[in-house]
Design a protein around this motif. Structure first.
Motif, PDB file in Angstrom:
ATOM      1  N   TYR A 187      -1.627  -1.704  -1.623  1.00 54.82           N
ATOM      2  CA  TYR A 187      -1.090  -2.391  -2.537  1.00 54.82           C
ATOM      3  C   TYR A 187      -2.209  -2.460  -3.780  1.00 54.82           C
ATOM      4  N   TYR A 188      -3.672  -2.364  -3.362  1.00 54.60           N
ATOM      5  CA  TYR A 188      -4.829  -2.352  -4.219  1.00 54.60           C
ATOM      6  C   TYR A 188      -4.947  -0.824  -4.716  1.00 54.60           C
ATOM      7  N   LEU A 189      -4.747  -0.031  -3.823  1.00 49.10           N
ATOM      8  CA  LEU A 189      -4.995   1.472  -4.522  1.00 49.10           C
ATOM      9  C   LEU A 189      -3.954   1.890  -5.460  1.00 49.10           C
ATOM     10  N   ALA A 190      -2.800   1.112  -5.740  1.00 42.56           N
ATOM     11  CA  ALA A 190      -1.744   1.390  -6.704  1.00 42.56           C
ATOM     12  C   ALA A 190      -2.407   1.036  -7.850  1.00 42.56           C
TER      13      ALA A 190
ATOM     14  N   ASN B 293       1.929 -13.662   3.790  1.00 43.02           N
ATOM     15  CA  ASN B 293       0.904 -12.624   3.948  1.00 43.02           C
ATOM     16  C   ASN B 293       1.601 -11.366   4.607  1.00 43.02           C
ATOM     17  N   THR B 294       1.911 -10.552   3.822  1.00 39.35           N
ATOM     18  CA  THR B 294       2.748  -9.124   4.351  1.00 39.35           C
ATOM     19  C   THR B 294       1.457  -8.061   4.018  1.00 39.35           C
ATOM     20  N   VAL B 295       0.235  -8.237   3.744  1.00 38.40           N
ATOM     21  CA  VAL B 295      -0.668  -7.458   3.149  1.00 38.40           C
ATOM     22  C   VAL B 295      -1.597  -7.079   4.399  1.00 38.40           C
ATOM     23  N   GLN B 296      -2.133  -7.968   4.990  1.00 38.66           N
ATOM     24  CA  GLN B 296      -3.404  -7.715   5.984  1.00 38.66           C
ATOM     25  C   GLN B 296      -3.070  -8.255   7.505  1.00 38.66           C
TER      26      GLN B 296
ATOM     27  N   TYR C  81       7.906 -15.123  -0.913  1.00 39.42           N
ATOM     28  CA  TYR C  81       7.550 -13.737  -1.476  1.00 39.42           C
ATOM     29  C   TYR C  81       6.268 -13.372  -1.044  1.00 39.42           C
ATOM     30  N   ASN C  82       5.675 -12.084  -1.225  1.00 38.74           N
ATOM     31  CA  ASN C  82       4.455 -11.837  -0.991  1.00 38.74           C
ATOM     32  C   ASN C  82       3.784 -11.308  -2.251  1.00 38.74           C
ATOM     33  N   ASP C  83       2.275 -11.909  -2.387  1.00 38.34           N
ATOM     34  CA  ASP C  83       1.636 -11.295  -3.433  1.00 38.34           C
ATOM     35  C   ASP C  83       0.860  -9.874  -2.985  1.00 38.34           C
ATOM     36  N   HIS C  84       0.861  -8.942  -4.081  1.00 36.81           N
ATOM     37  CA  HIS C  84       0.473  -7.650  -4.147  1.00 36.81           C
ATOM     38  C   HIS C  84      -0.958  -7.611  -4.662  1.00 36.81           C
TER      39      HIS C  84
ATOM     40  N   PHE D 253      -6.798 -11.999  -2.977  1.00 38.43           N
ATOM     41  CA  PHE D 253      -7.723 -10.899  -2.403  1.00 38.43           C
ATOM     42  C   PHE D 253      -8.005 -11.219  -1.022  1.00 38.43           C
ATOM     43  N   LEU D 254      -8.610 -10.080  -0.354  1.00 41.53           N
ATOM     44  CA  LEU D 254      -9.095 -10.110   0.895  1.00 41.53           C
ATOM     45  C   LEU D 254     -10.232 -11.015   1.281  1.00 41.53           C
ATOM     46  N   ASP D 255     -10.850 -11.565   0.134  1.00 43.19           N
ATOM     47  CA  ASP D 255     -11.728 -12.450   0.195  1.00 43.19           C
ATOM     48  C   ASP D 255     -11.304 -13.598   0.964  1.00 43.19           C
ATOM     49  N   LYS D 256     -10.163 -14.165   0.596  1.00 43.81           N
ATOM     50  CA  LYS D 256      -9.418 -15.437   1.175  1.00 43.81           C
ATOM     51  C   LYS D 256      -7.815 -15.073   1.352  1.00 43.81           C
TER      52      LYS D 256
END
Lengths: 126, 288
Positions: free
Chosen positions: A82-85, B151-154, B56-59, B64-67
């Protein structure tokens, strides 16, 4: 025994699972990519890639993967797609180009493989 | 009395925004996907919902991964769509409904969920795309927004059951809301797709059909898979089905009657994605 601990993650071939370890490993490269939400930062990266990577503290493996536009290398060094995009966008690459790069195909062949699975299924209530 | 009138479920591939900007809706590649929205256009015109509660999920725009919250609920007066790194044209700003947001937050915390609350929140294509598809060509959205980010990212991601239960708690909150607005719930993302790794391009029509067949009538069937099962079946970004599961949960209020499918459209490929559009409607309970 912790009944809520799922146990070691089972590997899924060819499929990164971006977990806590990956998020920690990849923090710097992902933070750099997150900064690309701002146009001024994209321009600063283009103007001097090395200085920009230095500013975000990418490690040697991450810098090398970025230099070589090596998507699998970036992921292996903790990058999340998602970030690399956002970085890929600076290089003029979309997710289909990334698909080709990661599977060793040309973008056209990657697209053709998806189109070969083409189908449409539709239901509309009377 | 407010009520949930229905649910719109849609993929949110960024390339759809490009296709809209370039007017490609009738193009051979895009037409089978865009045609799936005709029943949605007819329905929103007829029903005229006032509020959209969107799972939904934020991309990597607002978070960000900090929070990285597992669940986050917006309580802002407005939500701007901002540059996600590609410099694309922006979608119109969304008007919030902070009173309803706080009511939902009060209620779901009362049901022992622990969401992050956001008085400032930007929204990305993962939220905006279903609006652009359902209400095309408008300079101002005709519905107010309550965004609910999953969260669908981490990993670890919340389980399908947890997302469904959160949705149910949101549904309870909507049922107890004092206002008389008509509320549509929206679930965005999916279906099967994978952007990363050597398996990039993975699609799974069999799993997608399973989801589409059970979404209206037996959504709990979707809860039998773990998150990792879903990654394996639907691809690493196929886990966005969690948003659909949350939204479907919000329609699932005991005593509210039945949920029926009005339309379903499934099309491969849109970019790297098996794209789907589903329109569900809440029917009143029939009393003797």
């Amino acid at each position: 025994m912790d009944q809520y601990y799922a146990g070691p993650r089972r590997p899924i071939p060819g499929t990164p699972v971006f977990d806590g370890a990956a998020a920690e490993r990849g923090f710097a490269i992902n933070a750099m990519c997150y900064s690309f939400n701002e146009d001024a930062n994209r321009k600063a990266f283009v103007a001097d890639e090395e200085a920009y990577m230095e500013r975000y503290g990418l490690d040697a493996e991450q810098r090398d993967a970025v230099r070589r536009r090596d998507v699998l290398g970036m992921i292996s060094a903790g990058g999340n797609v998602y970030y690399l995009a956002k970085l890929a966008g600076i290089f003029g690459l979309n997710v289909q180009d990334l698909g080709g790069l990661q599977t060793g195909m040309s973008t056209d062949d990657f697209k053709a493989r998806l189109l070969a699975q083409g189908l449409t299924e539709r239901r509309v209530a009377a | 009395m407010s009520k949930v009138v229905g649910g719109i479920f849609s993929s949110h591939v960024p390339a759809i925004g490009n296709a809209i900007a370039k007017g490609l809706q009738g193009d051979a590649y895009w037409k089978p996907f865009f045609d799936g929205f005709a029943p949605v256009h007819e329905w929103v015109e007829r029903v005229k919902p006032d509020v959209a509660v969107v799972f939904y999920n934020d991309h990597g725009l607002n978070f960000f991964l900090d929070k990285m919250p597992t669940f986050a609920i917006g309580a802002a007066h407005e939500y701007a769509n901002e540059d996600e790194g590609w410099g694309l044209p922006k979608f119109p700003t969304f008007e919030g409904h902070p009173e309803l947001s706080w009511h939902i937050i009060d209620h779901v915390v009362g049901e022992e969920f622990d969401p992050v609350t956001c008085q400032k929140m930007t929204v990305d294509h993962g939220l905006a795309m279903p609006f652009a598809l359902s209400w095309p060509g408008l300079a101002k959205w005709p519905v107010k927004l309550v965004p609910i980010n999953i969260n669908t990212v981490q990993h670890p991601l919340p389980s399908p059951k947890r997302c469904f239960d959160l949705g149910r708690a949101v549904g309870h909150a909507l049922e107890s809301w004092k206002g008389d607005e008509k509320i549509v719930v929206i679930g965005t993302g999916g279906l099967s797709h994978q952007l990363d790794g050597e398996r990039a391009g993975h699609l799974n029509p069999e799993y997608d059909r399973f989801c589409l067949q059970h979404l209206a009538t037996d959504p709990e069937a979707l809860l039998k898979h773990s998150v990792l099962d879903i990654v394996e079946l639907a691809g690493s970004q196929g886990v966005e089905i969690l948003n659909w599961i949350g939204a479907r949960g919000a329609m699932d209020v005991a005593g509210r009657g039945s949920v029926v499918e009005l339309a379903s459209n499934y099309h491969i490929p849109i970019s790297n994605t098996a794209a789907a559009t589903v329109l569900l409607e809440n029917r009143e309970a029939v009393t003797a």
